[in-house]
Design a protein around this motif. Structure first.
Motif, short mmCIF file in Angstrom:
data_model
loop_
_atom_site.label_atom_id
_atom_site.label_comp_id
_atom_site.label_asym_id
_atom_site.label_seq_id
_atom_site.Cartn_x
_atom_site.Cartn_y
_atom_site.Cartn_z
N THR A 97 -12.83 4.26 -3.29
CA THR A 97 -11.76 3.31 -3.59
C THR A 97 -12.33 1.97 -4.02
N GLU A 135 0.81 -1.23 0.00
CA GLU A 135 0.00 0.00 0.00
C GLU A 135 0.84 1.28 0.00
N ARG A 138 -13.23 5.12 1.36
CA ARG A 138 -13.30 3.67 1.16
C ARG A 138 -14.32 3.30 0.08
N ARG A 165 4.34 6.84 2.14
CA ARG A 165 3.71 5.86 3.03
C ARG A 165 2.63 6.58 3.84
N ILE A 166 1.39 6.20 3.60
CA ILE A 166 0.25 6.90 4.17
C ILE A 166 -0.07 6.40 5.58
N ASP A 167 -0.40 7.35 6.46
CA ASP A 167 -0.88 7.03 7.79
C ASP A 167 -2.34 6.60 7.66
N LYS A 168 -2.61 5.32 7.88
CA LYS A 168 -3.96 4.77 7.65
C LYS A 168 -4.98 5.30 8.64
N GLN A 169 -4.52 5.97 9.69
CA GLN A 169 -5.45 6.62 10.62
C GLN A 169 -5.95 7.93 10.04
N SER A 226 -13.42 9.39 5.86
CA SER A 226 -12.80 8.10 5.56
C SER A 226 -13.78 7.09 4.97
N VAL A 253 -7.00 6.77 3.45
CA VAL A 253 -6.96 5.45 2.82
C VAL A 253 -5.87 5.49 1.74
N PRO A 254 -4.82 4.65 1.86
CA PRO A 254 -3.69 4.74 0.92
C PRO A 254 -4.09 4.69 -0.55
N ARG A 255 -5.00 3.79 -0.88
CA ARG A 255 -5.37 3.65 -2.29
C ARG A 255 -6.15 4.87 -2.78
#
Length: 408
Positions: A163, A71, A160, A105-109, A156, A112-114
């Protein structure tokens, strides 16, 4: 709909880049850990394997800073394709990269990386990054400036949902790509079984004479096909280019294609452009072989086309030899490349190519192979057209989803 605007750095755990192994005195290897070069970042969610090199585990550890994780969002930050992006999947790992590729590198908190990847995939983002890099003597984007780029993020749950919609298209596209690979592999394996191992239908009753089955003939390429070159109209004359509708193939059309069927060319020329140059129209299903620089890449099109001078276009005298000839050339592509000469770039001339030896099987066996292989080829062509339609639909949908024009 207006979403909050933040910077890439605000949602990132890390923004870094890689290093070329040779700067540390290390070398590339034939296999091992994937080393993802900028060429692999074609803007699609699946990285282009043609842009992979390999390093060993020791070098991978030495380049610890740029060890990739699932990711990670990858951005090309140097060269003409600055701004092209890619997305790291679990299947790509273990992997590393070089200094022409930024790792976000994305902070998933926080995001959303994608979703962030899709933000970078938009044409307007690519154009914006290109405009930033154009301000330098050599196209490049430094990591600080990359982190300062503003992006708009919905809640978020919406990230999602968006995405999920776009990745469904990507999954279908990837599924088509894999099916095409399997089909083409099946045809190659059949060629090898029949014409390399000599395990063709009825082989038990055929004697081997002079290292080839009885009834097969040793010939030269020029004996079984016509070879036609190409040309480029003057780029300074708009009459040769503007509103052109003649398919004019250049090597990058073929090298960037992921299967043998080529559906269209990036550039078109006019009828007057053909007449003014050495470009010649060739019939549908001509074997288009790149002959300069990137030697030995192949494609076929289902319509009349012409090419530039970087091709040898091959028209078999007998239609039933087409698929055999195509697979024979692909099988001996390294020999073709050995015949290519030149100091600035490699090129194989039509004269040298015509003199290459080829074994010609019996007509009956060649016809049988042609029937099977061409049916497989046509299946690949259908899948490729479906893939392009899916990509077009996704790319039309992407900006409207990403700017909130379509509610989810």
């Amino acid at each position: 709909m207006t979403w909050p605007e933040i910077t890439v750095k605000d949602v990132s755990l890390r923004i870094t880049k890689g290093t070329t192994p040779t700067t540390l005195g290390e070398a590339f290897t034939d296999q091992g850990v994937r080393f993802i070069k900028a060429e692999a970042l074609n803007g699609d969610s699946n990285l282009d394997a043609n842009g992979f090199a390999f390093i060993d585990e020791k070098t991978h550890e030495l380049l610890r800073r740029s060890i990739l994780q699932s990711e990670d969002v990858l951005i090309t930050i140097a060269g003409a394709k600055t701004g092209k992006c890619g997305f790291v999947r679990e299947e790509h790992l273990p992997a590393n990269t070089n200094q022409a590729v930024a790792i976000v590198r994305i902070d998933k908190q926080k995001a959303v990386p994608r979703f962030v990847y899709y933000l970078f995939k938009r044409k307007e983002m690519f154009s914006f990054i290109q405009s930033l890099s154009a301000q330098a003597a050599q196209p490049n984007l430094n990591l600080t400036r990359l982190g300062q780029i503003h992006i708009s993020l919905p809640p978020s749950n919406q990230q999602r949902q968006i995405t999920s919609i776009l990745s469904a298209y990507d999954d279908l596209i990837e599924n088509n790509r894999r099916r095409m690979q399997l089909l083409e592999q099946a045809a190659r394996l059949l060629y090898k079984e029949w014409f390399v191992r000599f395990r063709f239908p009825g082989h038990e009753h055929v004697k081997i004479k002079d290292a080839v089955p009885e009834g097969w003939q040793k010939k030269k390429i020029e004996d079984i096909c016509q070879t036609i070159g190409g040309g480029t109209p003057s780029t300074s004359n708009p009459a040769y280019w503007d509103s052109g509708d003649v398919t004019w193939v250049i090597p990058s059309d073929v090298t960037r294609n992921d299967c043998l069927p080529l559906i269209d060319s990036e550039k078109k020329i006019t009828e007057s452009g053909i007449k003014s140059s050495s470009a010649r129209m060739v019939p549908p299903e001509t074997i288009l072989m790149t002959s300069r620089a990137s030697v030995g890449f192949f494609a076929l099109m289902d319509k009349e086309v012409c090419t530039n001078q970087g091709f040898i276009n091959i028209v078999p005298h007998e239609a039933w030899l087409r698929m055999y000839l195509l697979h024979n050339l692909m099988y001996q592509v390294e020999e073709i490349r050995l015949h290519a000469g030149g100091a600035t770039y490699k090129e194989i001339s039509k004269g040298r190519f015509r003199q290459m030896a080829i074994i010609v099987p019996s007509k009956l066996l060649s016809q049988e192979f042609d029937d099977i292989a061409f049916r497989i080829f046509q299946q690949v062509r259908v899948l490729k057209k479906q893939q392009l339609n899916l990509m077009e639909a996704r790319d039309l949908l992407l900006p409207r989803l990403m700017n909130g024009e379509i509610a989810v």
